[in-house]
Design a protein around this motif. Structure first.
Motif, PDB file in Angstrom:
ATOM      1  N   ALA A   2       0.772  -1.135  -0.151  1.00  0.00           N
ATOM      2  CA  ALA A   2       0.094   0.235   0.073  1.00  0.00           C
ATOM      3  C   ALA A   2       0.752   1.290   0.068  1.00  0.00           C
ATOM      4  O   ALA A   2       1.946   1.379   0.689  1.00  0.00           O
ATOM      5  CB  ALA A   2      -0.959  -0.036   1.023  1.00  0.00           C
ATOM      6  N   ASN A 175     -10.385  -6.415  16.141  1.00  0.00           N
ATOM      7  CA  ASN A 175      -9.867  -5.160  15.021  1.00  0.00           C
ATOM      8  C   ASN A 175     -11.193  -4.478  14.389  1.00  0.00           C
ATOM      9  O   ASN A 175     -10.686  -3.954  13.178  1.00  0.00           O
ATOM     10  CB  ASN A 175      -8.624  -5.724  14.214  1.00  0.00           C
ATOM     11  CG  ASN A 175      -7.915  -4.857  13.592  1.00  0.00           C
ATOM     12  OD1 ASN A 175      -7.614  -3.395  14.210  1.00  0.00           O
ATOM     13  ND2 ASN A 175      -7.402  -4.779  12.393  1.00  0.00           N
ATOM     14  N   SER A 176     -12.216  -4.383  14.699  1.00  0.00           N
ATOM     15  CA  SER A 176     -13.508  -3.886  14.192  1.00  0.00           C
ATOM     16  C   SER A 176     -13.206  -2.461  14.446  1.00  0.00           C
ATOM     17  O   SER A 176     -12.914  -2.111  15.695  1.00  0.00           O
ATOM     18  CB  SER A 176     -14.664  -4.479  14.831  1.00  0.00           C
ATOM     19  OG  SER A 176     -15.599  -3.696  14.401  1.00  0.00           O
ATOM     20  N   SER A 177     -13.805  -1.584  13.707  1.00  0.00           N
ATOM     21  CA  SER A 177     -13.763  -0.235  14.059  1.00  0.00           C
ATOM     22  C   SER A 177     -14.874   0.248  15.000  1.00  0.00           C
ATOM     23  O   SER A 177     -14.608   1.286  15.625  1.00  0.00           O
ATOM     24  CB  SER A 177     -14.180   0.653  12.710  1.00  0.00           C
ATOM     25  OG  SER A 177     -15.612   0.704  12.270  1.00  0.00           O
ATOM     26  N   VAL A 214     -16.752   4.817   6.420  1.00  0.00           N
ATOM     27  CA  VAL A 214     -15.978   5.128   5.389  1.00  0.00           C
ATOM     28  C   VAL A 214     -15.794   6.569   4.699  1.00  0.00           C
ATOM     29  O   VAL A 214     -14.895   7.106   4.508  1.00  0.00           O
ATOM     30  CB  VAL A 214     -16.537   4.361   4.148  1.00  0.00           C
ATOM     31  CG1 VAL A 214     -17.905   4.905   3.677  1.00  0.00           C
ATOM     32  CG2 VAL A 214     -15.613   4.652   2.680  1.00  0.00           C
ATOM     33  N   ARG A 228      -3.055   5.186   7.991  1.00  0.00           N
ATOM     34  CA  ARG A 228      -3.641   3.697   7.934  1.00  0.00           C
ATOM     35  C   ARG A 228      -4.910   3.831   6.855  1.00  0.00           C
ATOM     36  O   ARG A 228      -5.541   4.606   6.935  1.00  0.00           O
ATOM     37  CB  ARG A 228      -4.111   3.109   9.258  1.00  0.00           C
ATOM     38  CG  ARG A 228      -4.222   1.580   9.141  1.00  0.00           C
ATOM     39  CD  ARG A 228      -4.706   0.953  10.586  1.00  0.00           C
ATOM     40  NE  ARG A 228      -4.944  -0.480  10.554  1.00  0.00           N
ATOM     41  CZ  ARG A 228      -3.959  -1.346  10.407  1.00  0.00           C
ATOM     42  NH1 ARG A 228      -2.732  -0.904  10.226  1.00  0.00           N
ATOM     43  NH2 ARG A 228      -4.165  -2.677  10.157  1.00  0.00           N
ATOM     44  N   THR A 229      -4.580   2.795   6.006  1.00  0.00           N
ATOM     45  CA  THR A 229      -5.497   2.755   4.868  1.00  0.00           C
ATOM     46  C   THR A 229      -6.876   1.927   4.972  1.00  0.00           C
ATOM     47  O   THR A 229      -7.685   1.853   4.215  1.00  0.00           O
ATOM     48  CB  THR A 229      -4.634   2.118   3.594  1.00  0.00           C
ATOM     49  OG1 THR A 229      -4.291   1.084   3.696  1.00  0.00           O
ATOM     50  CG2 THR A 229      -3.655   3.190   3.336  1.00  0.00           C
ATOM     51  N   TYR A 230      -6.737   1.301   6.032  1.00  0.00           N
ATOM     52  CA  TYR A 230      -8.195   0.457   6.454  1.00  0.00           C
ATOM     53  C   TYR A 230      -8.950   1.237   7.650  1.00  0.00           C
ATOM     54  O   TYR A 230      -8.097   1.677   8.477  1.00  0.00           O
ATOM     55  CB  TYR A 230      -7.518  -0.860   6.948  1.00  0.00           C
ATOM     56  CG  TYR A 230      -6.862  -1.862   5.805  1.00  0.00           C
ATOM     57  CD1 TYR A 230      -7.444  -2.357   4.747  1.00  0.00           C
ATOM     58  CD2 TYR A 230      -5.337  -2.067   5.949  1.00  0.00           C
ATOM     59  CE1 TYR A 230      -6.928  -3.035   3.944  1.00  0.00           C
ATOM     60  CE2 TYR A 230      -4.845  -2.474   5.032  1.00  0.00           C
ATOM     61  CZ  TYR A 230      -5.651  -3.279   3.992  1.00  0.00           C
ATOM     62  OH  TYR A 230      -4.820  -4.000   2.744  1.00  0.00           O
ATOM     63  N   ASN A 231     -10.202   1.029   7.605  1.00  0.00           N
ATOM     64  CA  ASN A 231     -10.966   1.657   8.676  1.00  0.00           C
ATOM     65  C   ASN A 231     -11.285   0.360   9.772  1.00  0.00           C
ATOM     66  O   ASN A 231     -12.304  -0.217   9.559  1.00  0.00           O
ATOM     67  CB  ASN A 231     -12.439   1.698   8.130  1.00  0.00           C
ATOM     68  CG  ASN A 231     -12.166   3.047   7.016  1.00  0.00           C
ATOM     69  OD1 ASN A 231     -11.156   4.054   7.266  1.00  0.00           O
ATOM     70  ND2 ASN A 231     -13.223   3.354   6.076  1.00  0.00           N
ATOM     71  N   ASP A 232      -9.931   0.169  10.404  1.00  0.00           N
ATOM     72  CA  ASP A 232     -10.299  -0.885  11.269  1.00  0.00           C
ATOM     73  C   ASP A 232     -10.013  -0.091  12.840  1.00  0.00           C
ATOM     74  O   ASP A 232      -9.906   0.878  12.967  1.00  0.00           O
ATOM     75  CB  ASP A 232      -9.403  -2.043  11.401  1.00  0.00           C
ATOM     76  CG  ASP A 232      -7.883  -1.489  11.107  1.00  0.00           C
ATOM     77  OD1 ASP A 232      -7.560  -0.065  11.440  1.00  0.00           O
ATOM     78  OD2 ASP A 232      -6.991  -2.257  10.415  1.00  0.00           O
ATOM     79  N   ALA A 235      -6.994   2.200  12.931  1.00  0.00           N
ATOM     80  CA  ALA A 235      -7.360   3.419  12.317  1.00  0.00           C
ATOM     81  C   ALA A 235      -7.980   4.304  13.416  1.00  0.00           C
ATOM     82  O   ALA A 235      -7.722   5.615  13.480  1.00  0.00           O
ATOM     83  CB  ALA A 235      -7.980   3.162  11.189  1.00  0.00           C
TER      84      ALA A 235
END
Length: 280
Positions: A2, A175-177, A214, A228-232, A235
Motif C-alpha cells: 500500500a 480489530n473492528s472499527s 468510510v 492507515r488505509t483500512y478502517n479498522d 485506524a
C-alpha cells in the motif's frame, strides 16, 4: 504494498484546528437531527426509551441515512413506539412482530436475539446505563477496551444466541472499527450539544473514540490525519489520538466536522490537502 500516506505534522494539525472547529459549528445544529437516526433518541422523553431506541438506531446506522431512518421507524413501530416497555416485558409471543423485518444483514432472528438479550439486561441491571457501567468497570479492572468487554458481557446474558447475531455487536479485540457502538456512546454521553443528548455519564466524553465510517476515514486521510488505509480499530486509535491533540476533552465532536466536510460541495483549502487521491 500500500502507498504510504502523507501525514500532517503536529504544527499542521494545530493549523487545521480552526478549520475543523468551524465545520463542527456549521454541522452540529438541531437541523442535523431531522435527517439522522439520532432523531429516534430525541423522539422520546423517558431515558430508557431514548437509550434503547438509540441503541437500535445506531446498530442499524449502515448505508443511506434516509433508508436507515425508515427501517428504524419500522422496527420501533413493531414495538408500538414504546421500546423500553416492549423490551422489558418481551415474551416469546412477541417474536412474531419481527416477521418480515430486514435491513442489510439484519433479519428477524437477529432482532429477536438482540431484544431478548436487552430484556434480560433491563431486568437484571435495572437500566441500560447500569449495564454499561458494569462493562466499563470490568474493562478498567482488566485493562481491556470497553467495547470488547461489552460484546462479551452482552452475549454472556444468552450464550445460546444465534452465532450470526454476534456480528451486529462489534468487538475491538477483533480489530473492528466499532463505529456503530461508539456512535451510540457519542449520542448518549456528549453534553451541551444540540444533537447529542448527554444522558449517560458512566464515562467522560474525553474517552470516546471517533465513530469511524468510510466517510470519516476518507476525509481524515485527505487532511493527513490518518496514515492507515483500512478502517479498522487501529485506524480508530490513530485518528482519535490525533483528535485528542486538538481537543483532549471532546475528541469525538470532530465527527461532525469530518461528516460535514464530506457532505459539502465546498473545496477543502489546498493548504490542508495532504492526500488528494482521497478527494471526491
Amino acid at each position: 504494498m500500500a502507498k504510504k500516506l502523507k501525514q500532517a505534522s503536529r504544527k499542521e494539525l494545530q493549523e487545521l484546528k480552526p478549520y475543523l472547529e468551524e465545520w463542527v459549528d456549521r454541522t452540529e445544529k438541531s437541523e442535523y437531527i431531522d435527517e439522522d437516526p439520532v432523531q429516534f433518541m430525541h423522539a422520546y422523553e423517558d431515558k430508557e426509551d431514548q437509550l434503547l431506541a438509540g441503541f437500535f438506531a445506531a446498530l442499524m446506522a449502515w448505508g443511506r441515512r434516509d433508508i436507515v431512518v425508515n427501517k428504524v421507524g419500522d422496527l420501533l413501530n413493531r414495538m408500538d413506539h414504546r421500546p423500553a416497555d416492549f423490551i422489558k416485558n418481551f415474551t416469546e409471543a412477541d417474536a412474531a412482530r419481527f416477521e418480515g423485518f430486514k435491513h442489510r444483514t439484519f433479519k428477524p432472528v437477529d432482532i429477536y436475539w438482540l431484544t431478548k438479550i436487552l430484556s434480560s439486561i433491563e431486568n437484571k441491571y435495572a437500566g441500560f446505563e447500569n449495564f454499561w457501567k458494569h462493562c466499563y468497570s470490568h474493562a478498567e479492572n482488566k485493562s481491556r477496551e470497553l467495547i470488547s468487554v461489552f460484546h462479551e458481557e452482552f452475549f454472556a446474558m444468552h450464550p445460546e444466541a444465534a452465532q450470526r447475531t454476534r456480528k451486529h455487536i462489534s468487538d475491538s479485540e477483533k480489530n473492528s472499527s466499532c463505529k456503530r457502538l461508539y456512535l451510540f456512546l457519542k449520542w448518549s454521553i456528549r453534553e451541551g450539544s444540540p444533537v447529542d443528548l448527554g444522558i449517560m455519564d458512566f464515562m467522560p466524553a474525553s474517552e470516546l473514540m471517533i465513530p469511524m465510517d468510510v466517510h470519516v476515514g476518507r476525509q481524515a486521510r485527505v487532511l493527513g490525519m490518518l496514515g492507515r488505509t483500512y478502517n479498522d480499530w487501529k485506524a480508530v486509535e490513530e485518528l482519535t489520538g490525533k483528535l485528542r491533540q486538538l481537543d483532549p476533552e471532546d475528541p469525538s465532536k470532530y465527527d461532525f466536522a469530518l461528516f460535514g466536510i464530506g457532505l459539502s460541495d465546498e473545496e477543502i483549502p489546498e493548504r490542508f490537502v495532504k492526500n488528494p487521491e482521497y478527494l471526491g
